[in-house]
Design an enzyme around this catalytic site. Structure first.
Site, PDB file in Angstrom:
ATOM      1  N   HIS A 149       0.845  -1.189   0.000  1.00 25.60           N
ATOM      2  CA  HIS A 149       0.000   0.000   0.000  1.00 25.60           C
ATOM      3  C   HIS A 149       0.885   1.246   0.000  1.00 25.60           C
ATOM      4  O   HIS A 149       2.086   1.172   0.233  1.00 25.60           O
ATOM      5  CB  HIS A 149      -0.928  -0.014   1.202  1.00 25.60           C
TER       6      HIS A 149
ATOM      7  N   GLU B  87       1.372   3.769   1.954  1.00 25.71           N
ATOM      8  CA  GLU B  87       2.130   4.089   3.156  1.00 25.71           C
ATOM      9  C   GLU B  87       3.362   3.187   3.292  1.00 25.71           C
ATOM     10  O   GLU B  87       4.463   3.656   3.596  1.00 25.71           O
ATOM     11  CB  GLU B  87       1.254   3.931   4.403  1.00 25.71           C
TER      12      GLU B  87
ATOM     13  N   CYS C 196      -5.568   1.843   6.202  1.00 25.11           N
ATOM     14  CA  CYS C 196      -6.426   0.677   6.456  1.00 25.11           C
ATOM     15  C   CYS C 196      -6.069   0.030   7.783  1.00 25.11           C
ATOM     16  O   CYS C 196      -4.956   0.179   8.297  1.00 25.11           O
ATOM     17  CB  CYS C 196      -6.308  -0.329   5.314  1.00 25.11           C
TER      18      CYS C 196
ATOM     19  N   CYS D  60      -2.008  -0.950   7.267  1.00 27.92           N
ATOM     20  CA  CYS D  60      -1.110   0.204   7.191  1.00 27.92           C
ATOM     21  C   CYS D  60      -1.027   0.939   8.518  1.00 27.92           C
ATOM     22  O   CYS D  60      -0.002   1.542   8.838  1.00 27.92           O
ATOM     23  CB  CYS D  60      -1.563   1.150   6.088  1.00 27.92           C
TER      24      CYS D  60
ATOM     25  N   ALA E  52     -24.970   6.582 -27.426  1.00 29.81           N
ATOM     26  CA  ALA E  52     -24.711   7.524 -28.510  1.00 29.81           C
ATOM     27  C   ALA E  52     -26.019   7.761 -29.235  1.00 29.81           C
ATOM     28  O   ALA E  52     -26.777   6.822 -29.499  1.00 29.81           O
ATOM     29  CB  ALA E  52     -23.660   6.970 -29.468  1.00 29.81           C
TER      30      ALA E  52
ATOM     31  N   LEU F 104     -16.910  -6.179 -27.909  1.00 32.62           N
ATOM     32  CA  LEU F 104     -16.769  -5.520 -26.604  1.00 32.62           C
ATOM     33  C   LEU F 104     -15.331  -5.480 -26.103  1.00 32.62           C
ATOM     34  O   LEU F 104     -15.078  -5.425 -24.895  1.00 32.62           O
ATOM     35  CB  LEU F 104     -17.670  -6.175 -25.552  1.00 32.62           C
TER      36      LEU F 104
ATOM     37  N   PRO G 235     -30.827   0.584 -25.653  1.00 32.32           N
ATOM     38  CA  PRO G 235     -31.888   1.303 -24.937  1.00 32.32           C
ATOM     39  C   PRO G 235     -32.580   0.491 -23.843  1.00 32.32           C
ATOM     40  O   PRO G 235     -32.912   1.042 -22.795  1.00 32.32           O
ATOM     41  CB  PRO G 235     -32.871   1.674 -26.047  1.00 32.32           C
ATOM     42  N   THR G 236     -32.812  -0.795 -24.083  1.00 32.90           N
ATOM     43  CA  THR G 236     -33.542  -1.595 -23.091  1.00 32.90           C
ATOM     44  C   THR G 236     -32.776  -1.697 -21.785  1.00 32.90           C
ATOM     45  O   THR G 236     -33.314  -1.442 -20.699  1.00 32.90           O
ATOM     46  CB  THR G 236     -33.846  -2.996 -23.645  1.00 32.90           C
TER      47      THR G 236
ATOM     48  N   ALA H 290     -33.408   0.272 -18.132  1.00 36.09           N
ATOM     49  CA  ALA H 290     -33.628  -0.509 -16.914  1.00 36.09           C
ATOM     50  C   ALA H 290     -32.745  -0.013 -15.776  1.00 36.09           C
ATOM     51  O   ALA H 290     -33.198   0.100 -14.621  1.00 36.09           O
ATOM     52  CB  ALA H 290     -33.359  -1.988 -17.185  1.00 36.09           C
TER      53      ALA H 290
END
Length: 331
Positions: free
Chosen positions: A44, A46, A68, A77, A146, A196, A262-263, A267
């Site tokens: 971390h 620190e 933490c 930490c 879009a 994707l 859109p669906t 939702a």
């Protein structure tokens, strides 16, 4: 503290852990060491800073997030700071985590001087996604769409590629890479067969890829491009958004990017589960009834979902509007 925030930005924005920076000062206010968190399983901020000094006795630690107080893949930490002999700890934002919080109390109990809230507003905005996800126990949800200027996501014949220009499309790829998961509905998979992936200007895969999540009860075709995604694909077999988001949080997903048509977008909006909107507007008029957003449960103008625009960006001939709900979820 501003320097600590600059350091924090070097760390990965995705993943379970927050971006945290730390600056160690001596009694004269001189910086003697700096550190930041480089991702899950690494020291971390620190501890990273402490590793760069021979002794930390009498030093002040300036940290963007409350240290933490739990043992995960690394130790607490708070204990590291106490053991090292740090005299004072200054932090910006309290840790909302149910298991990781409590570091400030531990430090005070050990006799350290603790100052909280320095640049709290800036640090909260910087770490908004992680803080909100941790507080709500679900991923921070960004919904993107879009549309033409008249709010249409497709023409009358259903064609939608491409409403926006190349600059907008490239920005979407960058935003995909900045999220842990990308969410689409089964309808989008059947209709558009998207890959994707997050890609660069030349079509190359970016180093960071979001995990594709398909929401809906239908199984996607075995020939779908998603099966070739470098992260694989996860089918939820469900349309219960709250249950899905809770489960994704448990799997370590902190940022979810909704790009499912859109669906699915409607939702999420109707359920009040959107934390950020990315709205790409192309200077085109399409007319017709293929709206970017459908029914979200608003029957009267007085019941409209109020948003606050936080940024406006020109991308070629398009405009990107960044907005968030006027009332933050969980407040």
């Amino acid at each position: 503290m501003r320097r600590a925030l600059e350091l924090a930005a070097h760390g990965p924005a995705t993943g379970v852990n927050p971006q945290v920076g730390c600056v160690l000062l001596d009694a004269t206010g001189t910086v003697v060491a700096e550190g930041w968190h480089r991702g899950s399983g690494t020291p971390h901020a620190e501890v990273d800073a402490l590793s760069k000094v021979d002794t930390a006795v009498g030093l002040t630690a300036v940290v963007t997030l409350e240290p933490c107080n739990h043992t995960g893949r690394t130790g607490p930490c708070s204990e590291a700071l106490v053991t090292a002999g740090v005299e004072r700890v200054v932090y910006a934002v309290s840790d909302p985590g149910p298991t990781s919080a409590g570091g400030a109390a531990r430090l005070r109990d050990a006799g350290l001087d603790v100052i909280a809230g320095v640049l709290a507003a800036e640090a909260t905005e910087f770490q908004r996604a992680w803080l909100l996800a941790t507080k709500l126990g679900r991923p921070f949800v960004t919904v993107k769409w879009a549309s033409s200027l008249d709010g249409r996501a497709a023409a009358a014949d259903g064609s939608s590629q491409w409403i926006t220009g190349t600059a907008s499309r490239q920005r979407v790829h960058e935003q995909r890479a900045a999220n842990d998961a990308i969410l689409v509905g089964t309808g989008t998979v059947f209709d558009d067969d998207p890959s994707l992936t997050a890609r660069g200007d030349a079509g190359e895969l970016l180093a960071e890829q979001p995990l594709p999540i398909v929401i809906g009860e239908r199984q996607i075709p075995g020939t779908a491009k998603l099966w070739d995604h470098p992260r694989g694909v996860l089918e939820t077999g469900s349309r219960n958004l709250e249950e899905i988001l809770t489960w994704l949080f448990e799997q370590g997903i902190r940022r979810a990017f909704v790009e499912g048509g859109p669906t699915l977008a409607s939702a999420f909006v109707a359920a009040g589960l959107v934390d950020e909107y990315l709205i790409y507007l192309a200077p085109k008029l399409l007319g017709g009834d293929r709206l970017a957003i459908g029914d979200i449960g608003v029957t009267h103008v007085g019941d409209a979902r109020e948003l606050r625009i936080t940024a406006v960006e020109h991308l070629g001939n398009d405009i990107l509007l960044v907005a968030r709900p006027m009332t933050e979820a969980g407040h």
